[in-house]
Design a protein around this motif. Structure first.
Motif, PDB file in Angstrom:
ATOM      1  N   GLY A   1       0.784  -1.226   0.000  1.00  0.00           N
ATOM      2  CA  GLY A   1       0.000   0.000   0.000  1.00  0.00           C
ATOM      3  C   GLY A   1       0.817   1.278   0.000  1.00  0.00           C
ATOM      4  O   GLY A   1       0.274   2.368  -0.188  1.00  0.00           O
ATOM      5  N   THR A   2       2.141   1.182   0.208  1.00  0.00           N
ATOM      6  CA  THR A   2       2.970   2.386   0.284  1.00  0.00           C
ATOM      7  C   THR A   2       3.023   3.129  -1.044  1.00  0.00           C
ATOM      8  O   THR A   2       2.786   4.337  -1.102  1.00  0.00           O
ATOM      9  CB  THR A   2       4.397   2.034   0.737  1.00  0.00           C
ATOM     10  N   ALA A   3       3.337   2.422  -2.126  1.00  0.00           N
ATOM     11  CA  ALA A   3       3.408   3.076  -3.436  1.00  0.00           C
ATOM     12  C   ALA A   3       2.058   3.654  -3.833  1.00  0.00           C
ATOM     13  O   ALA A   3       1.979   4.739  -4.422  1.00  0.00           O
ATOM     14  CB  ALA A   3       3.895   2.077  -4.489  1.00  0.00           C
ATOM     15  N   GLU A   4       0.995   2.945  -3.513  1.00  0.00           N
ATOM     16  CA  GLU A   4      -0.340   3.464  -3.809  1.00  0.00           C
ATOM     17  C   GLU A   4      -0.607   4.736  -3.017  1.00  0.00           C
ATOM     18  O   GLU A   4      -1.191   5.702  -3.538  1.00  0.00           O
ATOM     19  CB  GLU A   4      -1.392   2.409  -3.471  1.00  0.00           C
ATOM     20  N   GLY A   5      -0.185   4.757  -1.752  1.00  0.00           N
ATOM     21  CA  GLY A   5      -0.387   5.944  -0.930  1.00  0.00           C
ATOM     22  C   GLY A   5       0.328   7.155  -1.502  1.00  0.00           C
ATOM     23  O   GLY A   5      -0.232   8.255  -1.553  1.00  0.00           O
ATOM     24  N   TYR A   6       1.558   6.960  -1.976  1.00  0.00           N
ATOM     25  CA  TYR A   6       2.290   8.071  -2.595  1.00  0.00           C
ATOM     26  C   TYR A   6       1.607   8.525  -3.882  1.00  0.00           C
ATOM     27  O   TYR A   6       1.535   9.726  -4.174  1.00  0.00           O
ATOM     28  CB  TYR A   6       3.726   7.652  -2.894  1.00  0.00           C
ATOM     29  N   ALA A   7       1.123   7.580  -4.662  1.00  0.00           N
ATOM     30  CA  ALA A   7       0.436   7.928  -5.911  1.00  0.00           C
ATOM     31  C   ALA A   7      -0.815   8.757  -5.633  1.00  0.00           C
ATOM     32  O   ALA A   7      -1.068   9.777  -6.290  1.00  0.00           O
ATOM     33  CB  ALA A   7       0.080   6.655  -6.675  1.00  0.00           C
ATOM     34  N   GLN A   8      -1.598   8.319  -4.654  1.00  0.00           N
ATOM     35  CA  GLN A   8      -2.825   9.041  -4.312  1.00  0.00           C
ATOM     36  C   GLN A   8      -2.506  10.427  -3.745  1.00  0.00           C
ATOM     37  O   GLN A   8      -3.180  11.412  -4.057  1.00  0.00           O
ATOM     38  CB  GLN A   8      -3.640   8.236  -3.297  1.00  0.00           C
ATOM     39  N   ALA A   9      -1.471  10.504  -2.892  1.00  0.00           N
ATOM     40  CA  ALA A   9      -1.099  11.789  -2.303  1.00  0.00           C
ATOM     41  C   ALA A   9      -0.617  12.763  -3.369  1.00  0.00           C
ATOM     42  O   ALA A   9      -0.939  13.954  -3.338  1.00  0.00           O
ATOM     43  CB  ALA A   9      -0.014  11.577  -1.240  1.00  0.00           C
TER      44      ALA A   9
ATOM     45  N   ALA B   1       6.789  -0.203  -6.420  1.00  0.00           N
ATOM     46  CA  ALA B   1       7.504  -0.856  -5.326  1.00  0.00           C
ATOM     47  C   ALA B   1       8.244  -2.075  -5.862  1.00  0.00           C
ATOM     48  O   ALA B   1       7.817  -2.706  -6.827  1.00  0.00           O
ATOM     49  CB  ALA B   1       6.520  -1.273  -4.235  1.00  0.00           C
ATOM     50  N   THR B   2       9.361  -2.388  -5.238  1.00  0.00           N
ATOM     51  CA  THR B   2      10.105  -3.608  -5.534  1.00  0.00           C
ATOM     52  C   THR B   2       9.861  -4.579  -4.391  1.00  0.00           C
ATOM     53  O   THR B   2      10.044  -4.234  -3.227  1.00  0.00           O
ATOM     54  CB  THR B   2      11.604  -3.322  -5.672  1.00  0.00           C
ATOM     55  N   TYR B   3       9.457  -5.780  -4.738  1.00  0.00           N
ATOM     56  CA  TYR B   3       9.094  -6.775  -3.734  1.00  0.00           C
ATOM     57  C   TYR B   3      10.137  -7.889  -3.716  1.00  0.00           C
ATOM     58  O   TYR B   3      10.680  -8.271  -4.761  1.00  0.00           O
ATOM     59  CB  TYR B   3       7.715  -7.348  -4.060  1.00  0.00           C
ATOM     60  N   GLY B   4      10.407  -8.428  -2.517  1.00  0.00           N
ATOM     61  CA  GLY B   4      11.316  -9.562  -2.409  1.00  0.00           C
ATOM     62  C   GLY B   4      12.706  -9.214  -2.912  1.00  0.00           C
ATOM     63  O   GLY B   4      13.242  -8.136  -2.643  1.00  0.00           O
ATOM     64  N   ASP B   5      13.311 -10.094  -3.661  1.00  0.00           N
ATOM     65  CA  ASP B   5      14.676  -9.905  -4.139  1.00  0.00           C
ATOM     66  C   ASP B   5      14.671  -9.359  -5.563  1.00  0.00           C
ATOM     67  O   ASP B   5      15.092 -10.011  -6.511  1.00  0.00           O
ATOM     68  CB  ASP B   5      15.444 -11.231  -4.067  1.00  0.00           C
ATOM     69  N   GLY B   6      14.134  -8.141  -5.712  1.00  0.00           N
ATOM     70  CA  GLY B   6      14.128  -7.476  -7.009  1.00  0.00           C
ATOM     71  C   GLY B   6      12.955  -7.826  -7.894  1.00  0.00           C
ATOM     72  O   GLY B   6      13.039  -7.685  -9.118  1.00  0.00           O
TER      73      GLY B   6
ATOM     74  N   GLY C   1      10.559   4.938  -7.317  1.00  0.00           N
ATOM     75  CA  GLY C   1      10.632   3.558  -6.857  1.00  0.00           C
ATOM     76  C   GLY C   1      10.622   3.473  -5.346  1.00  0.00           C
ATOM     77  O   GLY C   1      11.227   4.299  -4.656  1.00  0.00           O
ATOM     78  N   CYS C   2       9.937   2.477  -4.829  1.00  0.00           N
ATOM     79  CA  CYS C   2       9.905   2.222  -3.391  1.00  0.00           C
ATOM     80  C   CYS C   2      10.672   0.929  -3.115  1.00  0.00           C
ATOM     81  O   CYS C   2      10.418  -0.088  -3.765  1.00  0.00           O
ATOM     82  CB  CYS C   2       8.474   2.075  -2.884  1.00  0.00           C
ATOM     83  N   GLY C   3      11.596   0.978  -2.188  1.00  0.00           N
ATOM     84  CA  GLY C   3      12.377  -0.209  -1.876  1.00  0.00           C
ATOM     85  C   GLY C   3      13.083  -0.068  -0.544  1.00  0.00           C
ATOM     86  O   GLY C   3      12.756   0.788   0.272  1.00  0.00           O
ATOM     87  N   ASN C   4      14.073  -0.922  -0.333  1.00  0.00           N
ATOM     88  CA  ASN C   4      14.836  -0.915   0.906  1.00  0.00           C
ATOM     89  C   ASN C   4      16.307  -1.144   0.551  1.00  0.00           C
ATOM     90  O   ASN C   4      16.644  -2.132  -0.108  1.00  0.00           O
ATOM     91  CB  ASN C   4      14.327  -2.007   1.857  1.00  0.00           C
ATOM     92  N   SER C   5      17.168  -0.226   0.974  1.00  0.00           N
ATOM     93  CA  SER C   5      18.574  -0.270   0.571  1.00  0.00           C
ATOM     94  C   SER C   5      19.335  -1.443   1.173  1.00  0.00           C
ATOM     95  O   SER C   5      20.486  -1.700   0.785  1.00  0.00           O
ATOM     96  CB  SER C   5      19.282   1.040   0.944  1.00  0.00           C
TER      97      SER C   5
END
Length: 679
Positions: free
Chosen positions: A72-80, A125-130, A163-167
């Motif tokens: 839901g994070t990427a969707e939240g940014y898109a809506q905002a 968003a990027t899910y799992g391992d890419g 892009g949404c991810g985790n470094s």
């Protein structure tokens, strides 16, 4: 007209808030639980139209906002972003926000639609391992497989990607980066560099900085006849989105979870279970895997999928829609100042003069009690975003609390917010408890304060060859080692640990909507290929499934290649999970070598990477003979350490330098011989 809600003599009026630059209001969507039966129901063969938003109302200026989201994070940014755009351009520009799986579902549709677009903003968003998210998988597959020879067919398109991810992951924001690159290859014009939102820090800050740079470009493209403030974002007044709340009399019948299946749920005359249409399954069995000496918990859970049509493959993931624990629900109701048995229904005010609610999604069905709403739909244990603190500040009746909340969301409070929320992993409930003067109306709480409760994903720990009617998972839960230690109890882990299995109480067995997410984490097609598996703790889960599958193959007469498992835990007497099963696999020849690292036994700590170095020769022998290398578990620490250890083994065993070792690992990844299931 905006409604006013009156409950128990308290008048809740709409509050409007001036938001400065960089402040984000996430418009959070709420999903409806599916109408699904335990059985897979045949569906009539028919063509279902694409779910899409209404066509434009004749406005010549349009920005299409496409998103791919898992939590839901990427969707939240898109809506905002879309909400801010509507306000920024005084409603004179159409901002159309669409999930990628609703934008299209096959190559011809994606191509035809993108050809017609002029301005598209992607939030991916990027899910799992890419990997791409479920809703972006079809689009990503199409775009990445499209031949470069197609030329500049998107030359009329201008775009931007966030892009949404985790470094901490190796493939940080990979999906966003790849989509950005592919669009450019086909002639699309990039407005700004791809944005990289890092969830390991404060992703909102990354988003705010990126979008402010984007607005300056959009202003030049869109504001020729529109008067916008000279300083981006400095003078925008954005109202807090809010559902209209209808209160029902006591005794009103509560609606049951029920909604129609989307058209994508029907393929080849069978119901397809997915995020929009999960399958309700009973917990068949549950047991604790740790001993009483452990201060932690690991719960083994089996879901009964017999007669449902739900299938899975070894290495897949299971999504579980759990519910909030009773104590958290009760605490949330107290903080909202409402009784648990309050019966209500949420509505979207469809009046044209309410643009603040334009981005709100359909609320959950009602009438429903507050207890049921908080239990099923509200994520009470997630860390609150800065935008949520901004909303809480608007409803604080004590000036000191309001000032404190506003400071935490200001540019000057960046480090303090990081310490207060991010590092301490403070939950929404804890933050609301810290500011007792805050009383948020229900319509605002469910619209923007509490995120929707998302499914939790688990690596499946069984094989359909061994367990065709049940899906096994294991879930860890930290219980705490001292009275002063903060214990974070997750929604799903708490629910799973307290679930009632059918084998103990058939009538009251716990039920949860679930679905299977296909993974690329797979055994070699040729069972004679050597495999090396590394999985400490619950990272053992998919390898237990691998070994079950190998056992079934061996029982059917198939010749197996060698297999090494590096497993890590703290102590043999505390958390050596599935010990008997693993030893049995060794005895049966399914597992060639079981190497266990105990980090809390002996004078020095020993981890899986230490065990790998001890068997460096055997590891390289398997890999140099076409073997497969698998890693499952923690991405931030263990997976990185294991990766470095693998590079060291290759250098030492193959007598090559670091760059050559990295090239060998890269080739293994490209060939699918180095696979990771990390989180």
């Amino acid at each position: 007209m905006v409604s006013t809600m009156v409950v128990h003599g308290v008048n809740f009026s709409p509050v409007f808030l001036l938001l400065g630059a960089g402040v984000l209001l996430l418009s959070l969507a709420f999903f409806l639980w599916p109408k699904s039966t335990p059985n897979s129901v045949p569906a009539e063969s028919k063509k279902y139209p694409l779910e899409d938003e209404p066509d434009d109302d004749g406005m010549s200026k349009k920005v299409t906002v496409l998103f791919g989201t898992q939590t839901g994070t990427a969707e939240g940014y898109a809506q905002a972003f879309a909400e801010e755009g509507r306000t920024r351009y005084n409603g004179e520009v159409t901002f159309k926000t669409v999930a990628l799986d609703k934008y299209g579902d096959e190559a011809d549709i994606f191509e035809a639609k993108l050809k017609e677009e002029q301005l598209v903003i992607f939030y991916l968003a990027t899910y799992g391992d890419g990997e791409p998210t479920d809703d972006a998988a079809d689009f990503y597959k199409w775009l990445t497989e499209l031949s470069d020879d197609k030329g500049a067919w998107l030359s009329n398109l201008q775009y931007a990607v966030f892009g949404c991810g985790n470094s901490t992951y190796e493939h940080f924001c990979k999906v966003g980066k790849v989509v950005d690159e592919r669009l450019s290859i086909f002639g699309a014009q990039r407005l700004v560099e791809v944005g990289l939102g890092d969830d390991d820090h404060v992703q909102e800050d990354d988003f705010n900085a990126w979008k402010e740079g984007l607005w300056s470009h959009l202003d030049k493209l869109l504001d020729s006849k529109i008067d916008v403030p000279p300083t981006p974002g400095s003078a925008y007044s954005i109202a807090i989105p809010e559902y209209k709340v209808e209160i029902h009399e006591q005794g009103t019948e509560m609606v049951q979870r029920d909604f129609s299946k989307s058209f994508k749920s029907f393929k080849r005359n069978r119901v397809i279970y997915d995020a929009h249409n999960p399958c309700k399954c009973f917990v068949a069995a549950r047991r604790e895997l740790h001993t009483e000496l452990s201060d932690r918990s690991c719960t083994h859970v089996e879901f009964d999928i017999s007669n449902t049509g739900l299938t899975y493959e070894t290495g897949d993931h299971l999504a579980v829609y759990a519910e909030n624990h009773k104590e958290y629900v009760e605490e949330a109701a107290q903080l909202l100042g409402q009784p648990l048995d309050l019966m209500f229904t949420l509505h979207i005010d469809d009046k044209v003069e309410n643009p603040k609610n334009a981005s709100l999604h359909a609320p959950f069905p009602g009438p429903v009690t507050l207890e049921a709403a908080l239990r099923r739909y509200a994520d009470l244990l997630s860390p609150p975003k800065k935008s949520v603190l901004t909303v809480l500040a608007a409803y604080a009746s004590v000036k000191e609390e309001e000032a404190r909340l506003r400071m935490l969301t200001s540019p000057f409070g960046k480090e303090e917010y990081n310490d207060y929320v991010v590092k301490s992993k403070r939950t929404l409930l804890e933050v609301m408890s810290d500011f007792p003067s805050v009383r948020v109306p229900l319509g605002v709480f469910f619209a923007v304060v509490s995120p929707r409760l998302q499914p939790r994903f688990y690596s499946i720990s069984s094989s359909p060859k061994f367990s065709p009617d049940r899906i096994h998972i294991s879930c860890a839960l930290v219980l705490g080692t001292s009275a002063s230690e903060k214990v974070f109890r997750g929604v799903s882990s708490t629910w799973l640990k307290g679930s009632i299995p059918a084998e103990e109480d058939q009538e009251n067995a716990s039920l949860a909507p679930i679905y299977v997410r296909t993974s690329t984490f797979r055994l070699p097609v040729d069972p004679k290929k050597p495999i090396v598996m590394v999985g400490p703790g619950t990272g053992l889960a998919p390898f237990r499934g691998f070994l079950q599958e190998r056992a079934a193959l061996k029982d059917s007469g198939v010749t197996l290649g060698p297999a090494i498992l590096f497993f890590g835990c703290r102590s043999r007497k505390q958390d050596f999970i599935y010990e008997e099963e693993l030893n049995d696999f060794v005895k049966r020849g399914v597992l060639s070598d079981l190497s266990v690292a105990f980090s809390r036994e002996g004078t020095t700590k020993e981890y899986v990477q230490n065990k790998m170095m001890q068997q460096a020769s055997a590891v390289w022998d398997h890999l140099s003979n076409g073997g497969y290398f698998y890693v499952c578990g923690d991405a931030k620490g263990m997976a990185k350490d294991v990766h470095r250890t693998l590079l060291t083994i290759i250098q030492e065993q193959d007598y090559v330098d670091g760059s050559k070792a990295e090239a060998i690992v890269k080739q293994m990844q490209n060939e699918g011989r180095y696979q990771r299931d990390v989180w």
